[in-house]
Write an enzyme that holds these catalytic residues in place. Structure first.
Site, PDB file in Angstrom:
ATOM      1  N   VAL A  40       0.783  -1.418  -0.148  1.00 26.99           N
ATOM      2  CA  VAL A  40      -0.064   0.110   0.211  1.00 26.99           C
ATOM      3  C   VAL A  40       0.831   1.316  -0.056  1.00 26.99           C
ATOM      4  CG1 VAL A  40      -1.677   1.406   1.539  1.00 26.99           C
ATOM      5  CG2 VAL A  40      -2.144  -1.120   1.081  1.00 26.99           C
ATOM      6  N   ILE A  43       2.981   1.769  -3.601  1.00 30.51           N
ATOM      7  CA  ILE A  43       2.086   2.426  -4.429  1.00 30.51           C
ATOM      8  C   ILE A  43       1.624   3.657  -4.648  1.00 30.51           C
ATOM      9  CG2 ILE A  43       0.182   1.711  -6.331  1.00 30.51           C
ATOM     10  CD1 ILE A  43       1.157  -1.292  -5.834  1.00 30.51           C
ATOM     11  N   ASP A  87      -1.639  30.773 -38.266  1.00 28.09           N
ATOM     12  CA  ASP A  87      -2.107  31.517 -39.364  1.00 28.09           C
ATOM     13  C   ASP A  87      -1.590  32.961 -38.973  1.00 28.09           C
ATOM     14  OD1 ASP A  87      -3.645  30.137 -40.616  1.00 28.09           O
ATOM     15  OD2 ASP A  87      -5.384  30.031 -39.171  1.00 28.09           O
TER      16      ASP A  87
END
Length: 687
Positions: A40, A43, A87
């Site tokens: 536990v 992770i 553009d």
């Protein structure tokens, strides 16, 4: 991918710890609980939430910088953008087009002083024109107004353009000549329209007149000139000679070279029965009237934004429908064109095969006279080079290129709904600088997520290595399962979250862009995390052994007994010499507090905390302060002592805790200092 690898790695290590515990002949249930607790802790289950929160808060910051993210994962892609294709009109310019020059009857008339407001009269003493010249100017402006879909609106004494800025500029200068669209349309109502198309680069309208029909045409000067066989000159219509044609093209090139957008206008009478003919037939044998040259001033901030992109290793590309000379002039002014890049137009682009374009694309910085299909080819060519491409678009035809790009960018003001739907993000102010700001934020968000992962995994590595070394060396377990779970609660949550919202590194746009295929944890960072986890584990175990053996009544101390083998019976299950409960409590506190100190190391892997500023992330100070307060509370609150199996500590014990906890911060600051000195020495040698 990273999550799967992490799960497999942690499960492998936890399995080893479980087997070692069984080998030590610990009770099965105790070994199982320890291993599960370690799994536990190993992770970082809070990571998905931290990543989501970091992205969400980053997106909120982007909104303040005029960027609306439509797809949350695209924030990560922004951080690795290597090419921005933009553009020109409105994005690189102020979108306030004004007519500067009018070319009629072989004469160029400067109208740049007429401004943006369509009031007044430029046929004044400041601009003396003959009757014939005035008539020619009015003819050009009338055609421009009749072939126009924009409108002028006055609201609270402020003029606004509704529609295309280029067409609005024509209406504005026409208003100063006393020519108004509403009045013209009453006399010459619209019958039909051949709309503008980026491939055709022109548009036409057909108007009713008392006697016949009138075709009005407006578009790119060179395109309009190809449709014309006659010219309106000095109040009369005559055949268009090659000399006339060359003079018009020369003037067009001259104006374009001065960064002006040039439009040509033409007209012709049309019989009623010819309206059913093909548009190409209707637009033949036109009468050329003149040129309208206009300028949309570049945005002041764009030049700096382009320079920022270049320093960040991002290639900038300008795409426009303007004449090549106009595009080149603006490209040079804004910094798009550099010594190793060039400009091409749509005709040259068409002559290149896809394979040839792929080879040449990195050398082309400005594209002129391009269509939406050209944009798509440009995006594909860059992507084949392995680039992460951001492409802007506003029209419906731009949607395929925007969709194909790694990061599709639509314009919030001028963009169509179709393009916005295809895009990953919307620039609400249509400003190129906002795109660069989005890239900066994207890099910052990715950096902060990486800081959180760095912190979580290096701390988790410390917890795993502590238990692993204790099992290997057959030491009494330094931490109980409940304590491991508490460490996960106290250290993994708030500090990691505070790191995920850290301020952006001011030098972040001086780095080269990372590759999109780059793993979030590379070999260097993985090695660093393992090293830091080892320091945390070593600090915890040293504090544990120091309290357990050195400060106990047994003398001369642990190291002596270890090397003389006199300690072995005790270490492998014999009677303990020290206060095991106090030693575990100290180890427990060192693990928590060293991780709190380590969170400040993770703010920057290279720069010292004192260079960054201790108080520049107040959220982290609050988070670590809260973690420390909780840790002190569970040590000294009586009821918590029973739950967490701890014992109250005295001042000397707390001095021991903070002394060993500070080791990780102290070592990393020394490493950063040596790394900085090494970089400075290397720079000096290069000079």
């Amino acid at each position: 991918v990273f999550g799967k690898k992490l799960v497999y790695l942690c499960l492998g290590i936890v399995t080893i710890v479980f087997l070692l515990e069984l080998w030590r002949k610990d009770p099965l249930l105790e070994a199982f609980l320890t291993s599960v607790s370690l799994a536990v802790a190993a992770i970082p289950e809070g990571l998905p939430a931290i990543v989501t929160i970091a992205l969400a808060l980053g997106v909120q910051r982007m909104v303040k910088r005029h960027v609306l993210i439509r797809k949350l994962p695209s924030v990560e892609t922004l951080g690795c953008a290597t090419v921005i294709c933009s553009d020109k009109t409105g994005t690189l310019t102020q979108n306030e087009m004004t007519v500067r020059k009018i070319f009629v009857s072989g004469k160029t008339i400067d109208v740049s002083g007429t401004g943006y407001i369509p009031e007044g009269n430029f046929f004044s003493n400041s601009m003396p024109l003959s009757e014939i010249e005035q008539q020619a100017v009015k003819k050009v402006l009338e055609i421009g107004v009749l072939c126009n879909n924009a409108y002028l609106k006055k609201d609270n004494n402020t003029w606004k353009i509704i529609g295309d800025p280029t067409e609005g500029a024509i209406l504005s200068v026409a208003g100063k000549a006393g020519i108004w669209k509403d009045e013209l349309e009453k006399r010459l109502p619209l019958l039909s329209e051949i709309p503008f198309d980026s491939d055709r680069k022109k548009m036409s309208t057909i108007r009713n007149t008392p006697d016949s029909l009138l075709v009005c045409e407006k578009g790119a000067a060179d395109v309009i000139l190809k449709d014309c066989t006659k010219i309106y000159l000095e109040g009369e219509t005559r055949n268009l000679t090659e000399t006339d044609r060359q003079a018009i093209l020369n003037e067009n090139n001259k104006m374009a070279g001065a960064a002006l957008r040039v439009l040509g206008t033409a007209f012709k009478p049309l019989d009623h029965e010819m309206i059913t003919q093909d548009p190409n037939t209707i637009e033949r044998d036109m009468i050329f009237t003149g040129l309208l040259a206009m300028m949309d001033p570049p945005r002041l901030e764009v030049k700096d934004a382009v320079a920022t992109c270049h320093s960040a290793g991002i290639t900038t590309v300008m795409i426009t429908g303007d004449h090549k000379n106009t595009a080149r002039a603006i490209g040079e002014e804004l910094g798009f064109l550099r010594s190793n890049s060039r400009a091409i137009d749509g005709t040259e682009l068409d002559s290149l095969s896809d394979a040839a374009l792929e080879k040449e694309v990195s050398n082309i910085a400005v594209y002129a006279r391009v269509s939406a299909e050209h944009k798509l080819r440009i995006v594909k060519a860059w992507k084949k080079q392995g680039a992460a491409v951001a492409m802007t678009g506003d029209g419906v035809n731009d949607a395929p290129a925007v969709k194909e790009a790694s990061i599709g960018v639509s314009m919030g003001i001028t963009g169509t709904d179709v393009t916005k739907e295809a895009s990953d993000m919307v620039i609400t102010d249509d400003n190129f600088a906002s795109i660069v700001a989005a890239v900066e934020e994207g890099r910052g968000i990715y950096d902060n997520i990486k800081k959180s992962i760095h912190y979580l995994l290096s701390c988790n590595a410390g917890e795993i290595l502590t238990m692993l070394f204790a099992s290997i060396f057959n030491l009494p377990l330094p931490l109980f399962p409940i304590q491991i779970l508490w460490i996960n609660i106290a250290t993994d949550g708030l500090p990691a979250l505070a790191l995920s919202v850290d301020s952006v590194d001011p030098d972040i746009m001086k780095r080269t862009a990372r590759r999109s295929t780059e793993q979030i944890i590379d070999r260097n960072l993985g090695t660093l995390m393992l090293f830091q986890g080892f320091i945390i584990a070593a600090s915890t175990l040293l504090a544990y052994l120091y309290v357990l053996y050195y400060t106990s009544s047994a003398k001369p101390g642990y190291l002596y007994y270890w090397f003389t083998n006199e300690m072995i019976p005790c270490a492998f299950g014999g009677e303990l010499l020290g206060d095991i409960e106090r030693a575990r409590t100290v180890a427990f506190c060192v693990m928590v507090i060293s991780q709190s100190f380590h969170s400040f190391n993770c703010r920057n892997a290279r720069r010292s905390l004192f260079k960054i500023g201790v108080f520049t992330n107040k959220k982290l100070l609050l988070a670590t302060g809260f973690s420390l307060a909780m840790q002190v509370a569970i040590i000294h609150i009586p009821y918590c002592e029973i739950i967490f199996k701890v014992t109250p500590l005295g001042l000397k014990d707390w001095a021991t805790v903070f002394g060993f906890s500070f080791i990780i911060f102290f070592i990393m600051e020394i490493i950063k200092w040596f790394r900085k000195e090494s970089i400075n020495f290397q720079t000096l040698n290069n000079k």
